[in-house]
Write an enzyme that holds these catalytic residues in place. Structure first.
Site, PDB file in Angstrom:
ATOM      1  N   HIS A  71      33.488 -32.562  73.480  1.00  0.00           N
ATOM      2  CA  HIS A  71      31.561 -33.432  72.967  1.00  0.00           C
ATOM      3  C   HIS A  71      31.233 -34.170  72.009  1.00  0.00           C
ATOM      4  O   HIS A  71      32.173 -33.507  71.118  1.00  0.00           O
ATOM      5  CB  HIS A  71      30.922 -32.441  73.570  1.00  0.00           C
ATOM      6  CG  HIS A  71      30.950 -30.971  74.327  1.00  0.00           C
ATOM      7  ND1 HIS A  71      31.225 -29.944  74.810  1.00  0.00           N
ATOM      8  CD2 HIS A  71      30.730 -31.428  76.055  1.00  0.00           C
ATOM      9  CE1 HIS A  71      31.459 -29.332  75.326  1.00  0.00           C
ATOM     10  NE2 HIS A  71      31.006 -30.329  76.477  1.00  0.00           N
ATOM     11  N   HIS A  73      29.420 -34.278  69.195  1.00  0.00           N
ATOM     12  CA  HIS A  73      28.324 -33.094  68.827  1.00  0.00           C
ATOM     13  C   HIS A  73      26.704 -33.860  67.726  1.00  0.00           C
ATOM     14  O   HIS A  73      27.955 -35.098  66.948  1.00  0.00           O
ATOM     15  CB  HIS A  73      28.596 -32.049  68.067  1.00  0.00           C
ATOM     16  CG  HIS A  73      28.770 -30.492  68.248  1.00  0.00           C
ATOM     17  ND1 HIS A  73      28.748 -29.933  69.138  1.00  0.00           N
ATOM     18  CD2 HIS A  73      29.890 -31.241  69.965  1.00  0.00           C
ATOM     19  CE1 HIS A  73      29.178 -29.153  69.477  1.00  0.00           C
ATOM     20  NE2 HIS A  73      29.915 -30.025  70.024  1.00  0.00           N
ATOM     21  N   HIS A  88      24.920 -30.502  70.638  1.00  0.00           N
ATOM     22  CA  HIS A  88      25.476 -31.465  71.482  1.00  0.00           C
ATOM     23  C   HIS A  88      24.347 -32.521  71.002  1.00  0.00           C
ATOM     24  O   HIS A  88      23.474 -32.592  70.631  1.00  0.00           O
ATOM     25  CB  HIS A  88      25.441 -30.872  73.017  1.00  0.00           C
ATOM     26  CG  HIS A  88      26.598 -30.677  73.046  1.00  0.00           C
ATOM     27  ND1 HIS A  88      26.930 -30.337  74.622  1.00  0.00           N
ATOM     28  CD2 HIS A  88      27.700 -29.643  72.574  1.00  0.00           C
ATOM     29  CE1 HIS A  88      27.804 -29.472  75.222  1.00  0.00           C
ATOM     30  NE2 HIS A  88      28.480 -28.959  74.004  1.00  0.00           N
ATOM     31  N   HIS A  96      22.872 -30.495  80.101  1.00  0.00           N
ATOM     32  CA  HIS A  96      24.199 -31.089  79.979  1.00  0.00           C
ATOM     33  C   HIS A  96      24.932 -31.164  81.507  1.00  0.00           C
ATOM     34  O   HIS A  96      24.347 -30.443  82.189  1.00  0.00           O
ATOM     35  CB  HIS A  96      24.714 -29.721  79.195  1.00  0.00           C
ATOM     36  CG  HIS A  96      26.149 -29.235  79.402  1.00  0.00           C
ATOM     37  ND1 HIS A  96      26.749 -30.524  78.468  1.00  0.00           N
ATOM     38  CD2 HIS A  96      27.077 -28.967  80.170  1.00  0.00           C
ATOM     39  CE1 HIS A  96      28.107 -30.132  78.177  1.00  0.00           C
ATOM     40  NE2 HIS A  96      29.254 -29.732  79.397  1.00  0.00           N
ATOM     41  N   HIS A 107      23.611 -34.831  78.753  1.00  0.00           N
ATOM     42  CA  HIS A 107      24.010 -35.565  77.371  1.00  0.00           C
ATOM     43  C   HIS A 107      25.003 -36.931  77.381  1.00  0.00           C
ATOM     44  O   HIS A 107      25.823 -36.835  77.813  1.00  0.00           O
ATOM     45  CB  HIS A 107      24.620 -34.079  76.046  1.00  0.00           C
ATOM     46  CG  HIS A 107      23.548 -33.462  76.116  1.00  0.00           C
ATOM     47  ND1 HIS A 107      24.709 -31.865  76.419  1.00  0.00           N
ATOM     48  CD2 HIS A 107      22.475 -32.716  77.185  1.00  0.00           C
ATOM     49  CE1 HIS A 107      23.370 -30.950  76.373  1.00  0.00           C
ATOM     50  NE2 HIS A 107      22.205 -31.518  76.966  1.00  0.00           N
ATOM     51  N   ASP A 110      28.206 -35.525  76.470  1.00  0.00           N
ATOM     52  CA  ASP A 110      29.550 -34.921  77.844  1.00  0.00           C
ATOM     53  C   ASP A 110      30.318 -36.083  77.792  1.00  0.00           C
ATOM     54  O   ASP A 110      30.238 -37.440  78.887  1.00  0.00           O
ATOM     55  CB  ASP A 110      28.545 -33.998  78.320  1.00  0.00           C
ATOM     56  CG  ASP A 110      27.420 -33.730  78.357  1.00  0.00           C
ATOM     57  OD1 ASP A 110      27.320 -32.603  77.453  1.00  0.00           O
ATOM     58  OD2 ASP A 110      26.393 -33.623  79.308  1.00  0.00           O
ATOM     59  N   HIS A 148      36.966 -27.969  72.716  1.00  0.00           N
ATOM     60  CA  HIS A 148      36.074 -26.398  72.805  1.00  0.00           C
ATOM     61  C   HIS A 148      37.184 -25.432  73.057  1.00  0.00           C
ATOM     62  O   HIS A 148      38.439 -26.347  73.492  1.00  0.00           O
ATOM     63  CB  HIS A 148      35.192 -26.288  73.519  1.00  0.00           C
ATOM     64  CG  HIS A 148      33.760 -26.616  72.968  1.00  0.00           C
ATOM     65  ND1 HIS A 148      32.835 -26.151  71.982  1.00  0.00           N
ATOM     66  CD2 HIS A 148      32.880 -27.819  73.149  1.00  0.00           C
ATOM     67  CE1 HIS A 148      31.949 -27.208  71.650  1.00  0.00           C
ATOM     68  NE2 HIS A 148      32.135 -28.357  71.765  1.00  0.00           N
ATOM     69  N   ARG A 171      34.267 -23.661  68.643  1.00  0.00           N
ATOM     70  CA  ARG A 171      34.604 -24.409  68.351  1.00  0.00           C
ATOM     71  C   ARG A 171      35.673 -24.983  67.562  1.00  0.00           C
ATOM     72  O   ARG A 171      35.951 -24.507  66.820  1.00  0.00           O
ATOM     73  CB  ARG A 171      33.844 -25.445  67.543  1.00  0.00           C
ATOM     74  CG  ARG A 171      32.531 -25.100  67.965  1.00  0.00           C
ATOM     75  CD  ARG A 171      31.370 -25.903  67.536  1.00  0.00           C
ATOM     76  NE  ARG A 171      29.986 -25.746  67.854  1.00  0.00           N
ATOM     77  CZ  ARG A 171      28.420 -25.938  67.555  1.00  0.00           C
ATOM     78  NH1 ARG A 171      28.948 -26.917  66.178  1.00  0.00           N
ATOM     79  NH2 ARG A 171      27.805 -26.137  68.570  1.00  0.00           N
TER      80      ARG A 171
END
Length: 185
Positions: A71, A73, A88, A96, A107, A110, A148, A171
């Protein structure tokens, strides 16, 4: 004579504007360790024009074999094991979702999942129509890309956290998305 000069000035200005609009952009993010000290890599972003999708390619190593959520951020701050990268990137306030969904169903952040092989390396190529390397609401330059620990459930997990993060977990690595040298404006 004066009209010829105006024509020349207009032609030069048009050429400069056309070159600026059509100029491609390239960015990169060097992945550093977050909660997992062994994670590293490089993610490249390329966009041929403002109206074209961003092409994303990368190689991230030091991962556990399997699927990992990827993702963009909100913040470009990589401190505190990537936690300072914030949530995000979601300028539209959407839930999401899966990367290929329509704009109102995910998002901007994503990107779905990437797969790490048995050696812990994820080599991937994606494209995204929502993100941009050009100015605007969905610009990702200056933000963080985060890998992630877990698989992203793509917003289908049936709980509130799924609608926010895809339950993708810690993360394990992150990088600052920066325009490649010589392309900053």
């Amino acid at each position: 004579m004066e009209s010829n000069m105006k024509f020349v000035i207009c032609a030069v200005l048009f050429t400069l504007v056309a070159d600026r609009v059509s100029a491609s952009r390239q960015a990169e993010a060097v992945i550093q360790a977050g909660t997992d000290e062994g994670v590293s890599g490089l993610v490249m972003f390329y966009q041929t024009a403002e109206t074209e999708p961003v092409q994303i390619s990368g190689s991230i190593s030091g991962l556990a074999p399997g699927l990992h959520g990827l993702h963009v951020h909100q913040n470009g701050n990589l401190t505190s094991a990537c936690s300072d990268a914030g949530s995000h990137f979601n300028p539209a306030g959407s839930d999401h979702g899966a990367h290929p969904n329509l704009a109102d169903r995910r998002h901007v952040a994503d990107l779905g999942n990437v797969v790490a092989d048995e050696t812990g390396t994820a080599d991937f190529q994606l494209q995204d129509k929502l993100q941009t390397l050009y100015d605007g609401e969905n610009v990702i330059v200056g933000r963080a890309i985060v890998i992630h620990a877990l698989e992203d459930d793509l917003g289908l997990g049936g709980d509130e956290e799924s609608k926010k993060t895809g339950n993708a977990g810690a993360r394990v690595g992150c990088g600052l998305i920066e325009l490649s040298q010589g392309l900053e404006e």
